[in-house]
Design a protein around this motif. Sequence first.
Motif, PDB file in Angstrom:
ATOM      1  N   GLY A 187       0.776  -1.268  -0.131  1.00  0.00           N
ATOM      2  CA  GLY A 187       0.048   0.227   0.092  1.00  0.00           C
ATOM      3  C   GLY A 187       0.804   1.135   0.061  1.00  0.00           C
ATOM      4  N   ARG A 188       2.167   1.096  -0.079  1.00  0.00           N
ATOM      5  CA  ARG A 188       2.999   2.258   0.114  1.00  0.00           C
ATOM      6  C   ARG A 188       3.894   2.517  -1.155  1.00  0.00           C
ATOM      7  NH1 ARG A 188       6.858   1.844   4.399  1.00  0.00           N
ATOM      8  NH2 ARG A 188       7.092   4.105   3.921  1.00  0.00           N
ATOM      9  N   ALA A 189       3.819   1.956  -2.028  1.00  0.00           N
ATOM     10  CA  ALA A 189       4.530   2.242  -3.204  1.00  0.00           C
ATOM     11  C   ALA A 189       3.832   2.529  -4.500  1.00  0.00           C
ATOM     12  CB  ALA A 189       5.435   0.845  -3.633  1.00  0.00           C
ATOM     13  N   ILE A 190       4.228   3.778  -5.150  1.00  0.00           N
ATOM     14  CA  ILE A 190       3.616   4.106  -6.418  1.00  0.00           C
ATOM     15  C   ILE A 190       4.518   4.023  -7.537  1.00  0.00           C
ATOM     16  CG2 ILE A 190       2.121   5.855  -7.226  1.00  0.00           C
ATOM     17  CD1 ILE A 190       1.939   7.204  -4.327  1.00  0.00           C
ATOM     18  N   VAL A 191       4.027   3.402  -8.789  1.00  0.00           N
ATOM     19  CA  VAL A 191       5.139   3.415  -9.736  1.00  0.00           C
ATOM     20  C   VAL A 191       4.300   4.116 -11.050  1.00  0.00           C
ATOM     21  CG1 VAL A 191       6.435   1.869 -11.121  1.00  0.00           C
ATOM     22  CG2 VAL A 191       6.085   1.058  -8.752  1.00  0.00           C
ATOM     23  N   GLY A 192       5.240   4.850 -11.427  1.00  0.00           N
ATOM     24  CA  GLY A 192       4.932   5.438 -12.730  1.00  0.00           C
ATOM     25  C   GLY A 192       5.909   5.285 -13.921  1.00  0.00           C
ATOM     26  N   GLU A 240      -1.607  -0.382  -8.839  1.00  0.00           N
ATOM     27  CA  GLU A 240      -1.828   0.681  -9.676  1.00  0.00           C
ATOM     28  C   GLU A 240      -0.559   0.981 -10.353  1.00  0.00           C
ATOM     29  OE1 GLU A 240      -3.374   4.544  -8.231  1.00  0.00           O
ATOM     30  OE2 GLU A 240      -1.499   4.851  -7.169  1.00  0.00           O
ATOM     31  N   VAL A 241      -0.511   1.312 -11.822  1.00  0.00           N
ATOM     32  CA  VAL A 241       0.476   1.708 -12.860  1.00  0.00           C
ATOM     33  C   VAL A 241       0.148   3.153 -13.417  1.00  0.00           C
ATOM     34  CG1 VAL A 241       1.948   1.362 -14.661  1.00  0.00           C
ATOM     35  CG2 VAL A 241       1.318  -0.799 -13.039  1.00  0.00           C
ATOM     36  N   LEU A 242       0.811   4.091 -12.829  1.00  0.00           N
ATOM     37  CA  LEU A 242       0.608   5.511 -13.483  1.00  0.00           C
ATOM     38  C   LEU A 242       1.417   5.741 -14.736  1.00  0.00           C
ATOM     39  CD1 LEU A 242      -0.561   5.584 -10.673  1.00  0.00           C
ATOM     40  CD2 LEU A 242       0.135   7.949 -10.601  1.00  0.00           C
ATOM     41  N   GLY A 273      -5.524   7.175 -20.211  1.00  0.00           N
ATOM     42  CA  GLY A 273      -6.668   6.990 -19.865  1.00  0.00           C
ATOM     43  C   GLY A 273      -7.229   5.557 -20.526  1.00  0.00           C
ATOM     44  N   GLU A 274      -6.704   4.993 -21.526  1.00  0.00           N
ATOM     45  CA  GLU A 274      -6.976   3.731 -22.135  1.00  0.00           C
ATOM     46  C   GLU A 274      -6.228   2.811 -21.228  1.00  0.00           C
ATOM     47  OE1 GLU A 274      -6.093   1.435 -26.102  1.00  0.00           O
ATOM     48  OE2 GLU A 274      -6.399   3.549 -26.409  1.00  0.00           O
ATOM     49  N   SER A 275      -5.061   2.800 -20.870  1.00  0.00           N
ATOM     50  CA  SER A 275      -4.287   1.599 -20.549  1.00  0.00           C
ATOM     51  C   SER A 275      -3.439   1.703 -19.021  1.00  0.00           C
ATOM     52  CB  SER A 275      -3.069   1.405 -21.553  1.00  0.00           C
ATOM     53  OG  SER A 275      -3.723   1.123 -22.673  1.00  0.00           O
ATOM     54  N   ALA A 276      -3.638   2.893 -18.578  1.00  0.00           N
ATOM     55  CA  ALA A 276      -2.923   3.077 -17.087  1.00  0.00           C
ATOM     56  C   ALA A 276      -4.013   3.380 -16.115  1.00  0.00           C
ATOM     57  CB  ALA A 276      -2.009   4.379 -17.254  1.00  0.00           C
TER      58      ALA A 276
END
Length: 290
Positions: A87-92, A154-156, A169-172
């Motif tokens: 719950g703490r990592a965000i990957v873009g 989630e993948v940004l 919008g389509e794929s992320a």
Amino acid sequence: MTGLGAVFRPQLPPERLRALARLADDTGLDELWLWEDCFLEGGISTAAAALAWTERVRVGVGLLPVPLRNVAVTAMEAASLHRMFPGRAIVGVGHGVQDWMGQVGARAESPVTLLREYLAALRALLRGERVSTEGRYVRLDDVALDWPPFEPAEVLAGVTGPRSLRLSGESADGTILTAVTPPDGVRRARRLIDEGRAAAGRTEPHRIVVYLLTATGPDASARLRAELTAEGVADVPELGVAGDAKDVAEAVGRLVEAGAGTVVLQPTTDEPDPEGFVRFAAEQVRPLVP
């Protein structure tokens, strides 16, 4: 509730990250964001260290340039972060700066095609699926993670152009917008993202993260102006903010009204007190942002 973060700019030496990460954690900042800019600091290594040094703050990487990284490696590293720090990592991920990609021999002829293939494969791998694909750039033969994330990850996508925003919008699962995006730019991005979502039939939430170039202190206006001038965007209305916590919170509010879900305060390159900047964001600005 609006998310509020701050950037640890990679122009700072990596040995300074520990103190800033712990300060962000201790002061209650929502998110600390890191960059993988060439040729400064690695995104995954710094994120892992920041997460290990802290207990609660979310740590984002915005962004990993996809031409530099095989998608299976990115999936392995992202999954490891998510399992070790749930719950703490965000990957873009994103195209990367094309000049930098050219310097390392990784420039793609069609960056949009590469990102499209990459997002599809990365999200599938992180869902625990077994993937075989033979794309123009992404090729996988019966690949699956032994240790996928426990929960959906989630993948940004960090993107700017119209085609790439529709693709996000389509794929992320969310979009990262740069600090040269004023409120009207966020509105335009939101429309393009929603066009992509509609085309793909997606209805789940799509978070927009926007960097806000921020300066505070007695020389704030001069530092902000100098950085905007260096970027060639000094005449763009409502771009960046200089002032006290109230001024910054109002600028955050304008981005939120335009469609941002998270605003990340980005200090100027010459910020004289990075630790003080994090404390300012957490202790003075955060209470003013609903």
